[in-house]
Design a protein around this motif. Structure first.
Motif, PDB file in Angstrom:
ATOM      1  N   ASN A   1       1.087  -1.142   0.066  1.00 38.23           N
ATOM      2  CA  ASN A   1       0.077   0.012  -0.307  1.00 38.23           C
ATOM      3  C   ASN A   1       0.861   1.075   0.091  1.00 38.23           C
ATOM      4  O   ASN A   1       2.126   1.031   0.208  1.00 38.23           O
ATOM      5  CB  ASN A   1      -0.988  -0.077   1.228  1.00 38.23           C
ATOM      6  CG  ASN A   1      -0.276  -0.013   2.549  1.00 38.23           C
ATOM      7  OD1 ASN A   1       0.779   0.481   2.789  1.00 38.23           O
ATOM      8  ND2 ASN A   1      -0.851  -0.939   3.394  1.00 38.23           N
ATOM      9  N   THR A   2       0.422   2.452  -0.370  1.00 39.54           N
ATOM     10  CA  THR A   2       1.038   3.682  -0.428  1.00 39.54           C
ATOM     11  C   THR A   2       1.761   3.842   0.841  1.00 39.54           C
ATOM     12  O   THR A   2       2.954   4.320   1.037  1.00 39.54           O
ATOM     13  CB  THR A   2       0.206   4.813  -1.112  1.00 39.54           C
ATOM     14  OG1 THR A   2      -0.985   4.907   0.130  1.00 39.54           O
ATOM     15  CG2 THR A   2      -0.346   4.529  -2.373  1.00 39.54           C
TER      16      THR A   2
ATOM     17  N   ALA B   1      -4.362  -1.602  -7.308  1.00 40.47           N
ATOM     18  CA  ALA B   1      -4.272  -0.171  -6.359  1.00 40.47           C
ATOM     19  C   ALA B   1      -5.247  -0.601  -5.172  1.00 40.47           C
ATOM     20  O   ALA B   1      -4.958   0.283  -4.354  1.00 40.47           O
ATOM     21  CB  ALA B   1      -4.519   0.979  -7.060  1.00 40.47           C
TER      22      ALA B   1
ATOM     23  N   THR C   1      -5.096   6.185  -4.051  1.00 39.41           N
ATOM     24  CA  THR C   1      -4.524   7.188  -4.857  1.00 39.41           C
ATOM     25  C   THR C   1      -3.015   7.537  -4.461  1.00 39.41           C
ATOM     26  O   THR C   1      -2.703   6.951  -3.338  1.00 39.41           O
ATOM     27  CB  THR C   1      -5.323   8.483  -4.578  1.00 39.41           C
ATOM     28  OG1 THR C   1      -5.125   8.769  -3.353  1.00 39.41           O
ATOM     29  CG2 THR C   1      -6.861   8.257  -5.056  1.00 39.41           C
ATOM     30  N   PHE C   2      -2.464   7.914  -5.415  1.00 34.82           N
ATOM     31  CA  PHE C   2      -0.963   8.017  -5.324  1.00 34.82           C
ATOM     32  C   PHE C   2       0.050   9.493  -5.356  1.00 34.82           C
ATOM     33  O   PHE C   2       0.869   9.537  -5.196  1.00 34.82           O
ATOM     34  CB  PHE C   2      -0.465   7.051  -6.369  1.00 34.82           C
ATOM     35  CG  PHE C   2      -0.576   5.794  -6.500  1.00 34.82           C
ATOM     36  CD1 PHE C   2       0.268   4.984  -5.705  1.00 34.82           C
ATOM     37  CD2 PHE C   2      -1.784   5.434  -7.102  1.00 34.82           C
ATOM     38  CE1 PHE C   2      -0.228   3.515  -5.471  1.00 34.82           C
ATOM     39  CE2 PHE C   2      -2.353   4.144  -7.107  1.00 34.82           C
ATOM     40  CZ  PHE C   2      -1.469   3.028  -6.039  1.00 34.82           C
TER      41      PHE C   2
ATOM     42  N   ASP D   1      -2.818  -1.278 -12.590  1.00 31.32           N
ATOM     43  CA  ASP D   1      -3.049  -0.068 -12.406  1.00 31.32           C
ATOM     44  C   ASP D   1      -2.013   0.755 -12.247  1.00 31.32           C
ATOM     45  O   ASP D   1      -1.900   1.870 -11.821  1.00 31.32           O
ATOM     46  CB  ASP D   1      -3.601  -0.155 -10.980  1.00 31.32           C
ATOM     47  CG  ASP D   1      -5.129  -0.777 -10.876  1.00 31.32           C
ATOM     48  OD1 ASP D   1      -5.758  -0.938 -11.898  1.00 31.32           O
ATOM     49  OD2 ASP D   1      -5.264  -1.236  -9.844  1.00 31.32           O
TER      50      ASP D   1
ATOM     51  N   ILE E   1      -0.191   5.636 -10.759  1.00 28.55           N
ATOM     52  CA  ILE E   1       0.884   5.752 -10.571  1.00 28.55           C
ATOM     53  C   ILE E   1       1.819   6.867 -11.668  1.00 28.55           C
ATOM     54  O   ILE E   1       2.303   7.887 -11.266  1.00 28.55           O
ATOM     55  CB  ILE E   1       1.991   4.807 -10.155  1.00 28.55           C
ATOM     56  CG1 ILE E   1       1.313   3.969  -9.193  1.00 28.55           C
ATOM     57  CG2 ILE E   1       3.289   5.195  -9.509  1.00 28.55           C
ATOM     58  CD1 ILE E   1       2.088   2.569  -8.954  1.00 28.55           C
TER      59      ILE E   1
ATOM     60  N   CYS F   1       1.251  -1.358  -4.105  1.00 24.19           N
ATOM     61  CA  CYS F   1       0.071  -1.986  -4.611  1.00 24.19           C
ATOM     62  C   CYS F   1       0.272  -3.547  -4.397  1.00 24.19           C
ATOM     63  O   CYS F   1       1.049  -4.004  -4.045  1.00 24.19           O
ATOM     64  CB  CYS F   1      -0.028  -1.940  -6.671  1.00 24.19           C
ATOM     65  SG  CYS F   1      -0.216  -0.353  -7.075  1.00 24.19           S
TER      66      CYS F   1
END
Length: 478
Positions: free
Chosen positions: A355-356, A377, A381-382, A402, A406, A453
């Motif tokens: 995850n981010t 994803a 959101t990135f 996805d 990015i 991701c």
């Protein structure tokens, strides 16, 4: 923190003759069904799936006299007095709505384990958070072992709490990893001490909102006896402590990568220090270990070590055991794992950064990076990740379903960074990604697999993805 006294145990539950429904098969449902059946409960297992594997598992339970209903996980069996659910079942499922309408309580596997503990059961030191749980729990277990205590790393880490609680082995204390899923269904849990490492959006499809996700994480603090450990850099974790109802005398203990204040653990001149569990903490600090004792000494991993140390110190572990435990600890595979050095470039596998939030921590650990990223994803959101990490990026190689999300964030927040967009989602794409990264890197760089991701678009799991990265690096060396 609330000051009201709460019970550290839970009311005994007599299962003899009770109609109990177990929701789901698998690694949690099957042991739960067997444990309940052994205690005289009339057990019915319901399961959404009706595949060959489910039928095989059902046959094993039916041979014991347990009723199994495959392909129908929505209907509440008649007469049900209690539901015990596996962690993956979402709260919004019709089965649970029917249970609420009928006034039937729902427990998770952790709640069941907590209820089945014996009178002399080992206390729990519990850990949750969006990222870092497994590493912190394993560090904690290593520290406890270095202090000569009988312990085990259990829970969401892969060792069933139910198996541990009902097993013949005795323990002095348990290091327990708990997911938000498990905490949601564990209303009676009361830990000796607990930590929330961090909070970032994750599993929102399961919980429904960030607020609900955070509230479930915060359940870990309820009824704590000695310490609620929080992240000074993440105010949301401290807010959860403030909202918790704990035993009188339980303390809020912070951990920070900076200089600690009283009732905190932190870092001073490369030394991990304790200003919480010392006499005259206004003036004194206890040296615990050196930053170099933490492997790898990335900032987020040092934070994990401080959280583990705080829980161990809350249990009375001496400072030397913290140092010895951290020195003996070895991280699991695919967690900022150094794979090789080629032509002055380091290759690092952090496939576990799914995850981010995890990826951002990984990217912050290195100065100049060729970043391999992409996958599924999961609604993430990135923009925040890219904006925070842009200064570390020499180049980016994108893979996975996805990757465009990015790529678009890079165009907005790091337009000067070269991007190679590999239009592939087959497992062989990893070799091409590593080959491109090698071409873009210069001596002193780190080629970092931190995908931000999930892996299931290309790989079975993050382990297979990390193995593919290591294999690809190996082929470059050949």
């Amino acid at each position: 923190m609330g000051s009201g006294k709460v019970t550290t145990g839970s009311a005994p539950f007599d299962f003899q003759g009770k109609h109990v429904t177990v929701a789901g098969l698998g690694v949690s449902g099957i042991p739960a069904a067997k444990a309940l059946h052994a205690r005289g409960a009339l057990v019915t297992v319901v399961n959404d799936g009706d595949d060959a594997r489910s039928r095989e598992q059902a046959a094993g339970l039916e041979a014991l006299g347990i009723t199994v209903r495959l392909g129908d996980g929505a209907t509440l069996p008649e007469g049900t007095e209690l539901i015990v659910t596996t962690p993956g079942w979402q709260p919004g499922k019709p089965l649970f709505q029917a249970a609420a309408d009928a006034g039937v309580p729902v427990w998770g596997d952790v709640e069941l384990a907590w209820r089945l503990r014996g009178p002399d059961a080992a206390p729990w030191l519990a850990v949750t958070g969006t990222n870092g749980k497994t590493t912190t729990v394993r560090m904690l277990a290593a520290i406890l072992e270095a202090a000569g205590l009988r312990t085990a790393a259990v829970g969401n880490i892969g060792v069933s709490l139910l198996d541990v609680v009902l097993g013949e082995q005795t323990y002095d204390v348990l290091a327990v990893e708990l997911s938000s899923y498990q905490l949601h269904w564990a209303p009676s849990l009361r830990a000796h001490s607990a930590a929330v490492l961090n909070l970032a959006p994750d599993h929102l499809d399961w919980h429904g909102s960030m607020e609900a996700y955070a509230a479930d994480k915060g359940r870990i603090y309820e009824g704590n006896q000695v310490a609620c450990v929080y992240n000074v850099a993440d105010k949301a974790t401290e807010d959860l402590v403030r909202e918790a109802d704990v035993e009188e005398g339980c303390r809020a203990i912070g951990f920070t990568l900076g200089t600690p204040g009283p009732s905190q653990l932190g870092v001073v001149d490369g030394i991990l220090v304790d200003r919480a569990f010392v006499e005259n903490r206004q003036k004194n600090a206890q040296e615990l270990a050196e930053v170099s004792d933490v492997r790898p000494p990335a900032p987020h991993n040092i934070a994990n070590a401080l959280a583990a140390a705080a829980l161990a110190r809350a249990f009375g572990v001496p400072a030397q055991a913290v140092r010895d435990g951290l020195r003996s600890f070895r991280p699991d595979a695919h967690r900022i794992e150094h794979v090789a050095d080629l032509d002055g470039v380091a290759y690092v596998d952090d496939s576990k950064a799914t995850n981010t939030h995890a990826a951002q921590a990984s990217l912050a650990a290195y100065e100049s990076i060729v970043w391999i990223a992409g996958g599924l994803a999961k609604g993430a959101t990135f923009d925040e990740l890219v904006a925070a990490s842009a200064k570390h990026l020499r180049a980016v190689v994108l893979i996975g379903a996805d990757r465009a999300l990015i790529r678009d964030a890079l165009a907005r927040h790091a337009p000067e960074v070269p991007v190679v967009d590999l239009d592939r989602t087959d497992t062989g794409a990893m070799l091409q990604a590593v080959t491109e990264a090698k071409r873009l890197a210069v001596a002193g760089d780190t080629v970092l697999l931190a995908p931000a991701c999930a892996s299931m678009d290309m790989f079975t799991n993050y382990n297979q993805r990390g193995d593919a990265f290591a294999t690809a690096v190996g082929e470059l060396r050949a």
